[in-house]
Design a protein around this motif. Structure first.
Motif, mmCIF file in Angstrom:
data_model
loop_
_atom_site.group_PDB
_atom_site.id
_atom_site.type_symbol
_atom_site.label_atom_id
_atom_site.label_comp_id
_atom_site.label_asym_id
_atom_site.label_seq_id
_atom_site.Cartn_x
_atom_site.Cartn_y
_atom_site.Cartn_z
ATOM 1 N N ASP A 75 0.838 -1.239 0.015
ATOM 2 C CA ASP A 75 -0.122 0.088 0.032
ATOM 3 C C ASP A 75 0.784 1.135 0.041
ATOM 4 O O ASP A 75 0.751 2.126 0.900
ATOM 5 N N TRP A 76 1.870 1.157 -1.041
ATOM 6 C CA TRP A 76 2.475 2.464 -1.160
ATOM 7 C C TRP A 76 1.663 3.605 -1.523
ATOM 8 O O TRP A 76 1.892 4.882 -1.345
ATOM 9 N N HIS B 147 -4.563 -0.611 6.030
ATOM 10 C CA HIS B 147 -3.327 0.593 6.023
ATOM 11 C C HIS B 147 -2.568 0.440 7.513
ATOM 12 O O HIS B 147 -1.822 1.104 7.782
ATOM 13 N N GLY B 148 -3.204 -0.390 8.497
ATOM 14 C CA GLY B 148 -2.664 -0.436 9.777
ATOM 15 C C GLY B 148 -1.979 -1.685 9.933
ATOM 16 O O GLY B 148 -2.530 -2.968 9.510
ATOM 17 N N ARG B 149 -0.658 -1.755 10.599
ATOM 18 C CA ARG B 149 -0.252 -2.932 10.715
ATOM 19 C C ARG B 149 -0.875 -3.798 11.756
ATOM 20 O O ARG B 149 -1.319 -3.514 12.712
ATOM 21 N N GLN B 150 -0.998 -5.122 11.175
ATOM 22 C CA GLN B 150 -1.766 -5.908 12.190
ATOM 23 C C GLN B 150 -1.277 -7.291 11.985
ATOM 24 O O GLN B 150 -0.958 -7.886 10.950
ATOM 25 N N GLU B 151 -1.372 -8.127 13.180
ATOM 26 C CA GLU B 151 -1.126 -9.589 13.226
ATOM 27 C C GLU B 151 -2.310 -10.280 13.468
ATOM 28 O O GLU B 151 -3.157 -10.362 14.466
ATOM 29 N N LEU B 152 -2.772 -10.972 12.254
ATOM 30 C CA LEU B 152 -4.197 -11.666 12.521
ATOM 31 C C LEU B 152 -3.858 -13.024 13.096
ATOM 32 O O LEU B 152 -4.772 -13.809 13.670
ATOM 33 N N SER B 153 -2.757 -13.599 12.702
ATOM 34 C CA SER B 153 -2.117 -15.069 13.453
ATOM 35 C C SER B 153 -0.672 -14.666 13.222
ATOM 36 O O SER B 153 -0.197 -13.790 12.615
ATOM 37 N N PRO B 154 -0.095 -15.594 14.061
ATOM 38 C CA PRO B 154 1.539 -15.329 14.070
ATOM 39 C C PRO B 154 2.026 -15.358 12.575
ATOM 40 O O PRO B 154 3.245 -14.855 12.353
#
Length: 387
Positions: A8-9, A220-227
């Motif tokens: 998403d640049w 656009h937000g950094r997210q951890e949905l699983s490891p």
């Protein structure tokens, strides 16, 4: 083996009318520094490299420079198209680019064709899934129901099939998937384009369970949905809803045994964002808002009456106020009364004029304005009488 996951640049995007090309050049500088300092082997860009299907010439030049600098720093680039990109245009010259270490994944036919990255043991195989518009992708994927879940599901099935064939042939891989999707559990912001047109928007997270790592783009937000399933987020904030987010990328490390670690890489934005709320006098006087003086600002004024010259006065302290809205703390003064109802209760022309002014700007006419209205009405009435 180190992989830098980014997405998403949105090259060429503006921020509430302010051009961002200079800021985008600066984040690319930080990215290239990261590639060199961390000895990154491959940079994954999971869609929306451009902000629009027909980017400007200066925007195309910026991407050209970025790809040249990243490969010169020693990393391969694997880039898949997003919903903002034109897949056909972005994929132009892909076979030629591969000779220089840039791998473009913009076609459905390329989904089961991985880029192999050596680890000294079992290699990492990176599969790129371009953004799949369900109605357009379903026929080529031979999917009967054109939903996001079904087209992504078929793309993932083809990848799994390739992974299984490699294992059966005695050449196993650690599969990494790039996809530009809205995965279940993701948190949205104001700057993403809705993907629900054309089918159900979200895809189940368990589609990606069997992969060593899934590099997602779109949110656009950094997210951890699983490891092993993550959004890197955008490298710059593109809406005020992202004001509290830390921007950058994700550094993903593999060894011969598989995924070792995923660590955030921070690229501070050139300009901070500030979301301010209060009365005009409070905001202009609050000593705790010093840092907002050189930030891009979104301001919500809570004065019961809309202050005169509000934007002009705000910019004496916060010169880069880009968004201004009004939400009186006591609520709208005419919440229970329509303008037609107010007009019906007016007793003379002066009250009608003052009421209209109050209606359109949420502030009553002052004495000078009332006097001006009265003078104009007097002249109009005198003219009508003379005729």
């Amino acid at each position: 083996m180190r992989i830098l996951h980014t997405s998403d640049w949105h090259l060429g995007r503006s921020f509430h009318g302010v051009g961002m090309l200079s800021a985008q050049q600066q984040f690319i500088d930080r990215l290239v520094e990261t590639v060199s300092e961390q000895e990154v082997d491959a940079v994954l860009i999971a869609g929306d490299v451009y902000d629009r299907a027909l980017p400007g010439v200066d925007v195309v030049r910026l991407l050209d420079s970025a790809l040249d600098r990243i490969t010169a720093a020693g990393a391969k680039v694997i880039l898949s198209s997003g919903n903002h990109d034109s897949a056909a245009r972005l994929g132009f010259g892909s076979r030629i680019f591969e000779r220089g270490g840039v791998y473009l994944r913009t076609r459905i036919s390329e989904i089961p064709d991985p880029v192999l990255l050596e680890t000294g043991g079992i290699p990492v195989a990176v599969y790129g899934i371009p953004y799949l518009e369900p109605r357009l992708a379903a026929p080529e994927l031979e999917v009967d129901t054109p939903h996001h879940e079904t087209v992504i599901g078929e793309a993932v099935r083809r990848i799994r099939e390739d992974v299984q064939h490699r294992a059966a042939d005695g050449a196993p891989v650690h599969p990494v998937v790039m996809a530009h999707v809205f995965a279940s559990g993701g948190i949205t912001t104001d700057s993403e384009r809705d993907l629900t047109v054309g089918g159900v928007g979200a895809v189940p997270l368990d589609l990606f369970d069997s992969f060593a790592y899934t590099a997602l783009g779109h949110l656009h937000g950094r997210q951890e949905l699983s490891p092993s399933v993550r959004y890197s987020g955008s490298p710059l904030p593109y809406s005020f809803s992202e004001a509290r987010q830390q921007k950058g990328g994700l550094l993903v490390e593999f060894d011969a045994g598989g995924l070792v670690s995923v660590e955030p890489v921070l690229w501070p934005a050139p300009r901070r964002l500030a979301v301010l709320r209060g009365t005009l006098d409070e905001l202009l006087a609050d000593p705790g808002l010093t840092e907002a003086e050189d930030a891009y600002c979104q301001v919500t004024l809570t004065d019961d009456e809309r202050p005169a010259r509000a934007m002009e006065r705000l910019r004496t302290r916060f010169p880069d106020t880009l968004v201004l809205s009004f939400e009186p703390a006591s609520g709208p003064r005419t919440a229970n009364q329509t303008y037609s109802q107010r007009l019906a209760r007016a007793t003379d022309d002066l009250e009608i004029c003052c009421g209209f002014l109050d209606h359109v700007r949420s502030r009553q006419a002052d004495e000078q304005e009332k006097k001006l209205f009265a003078e104009v009405l007097s002249k109009v009435q005198a003219s009508e009488a003379a005729q």
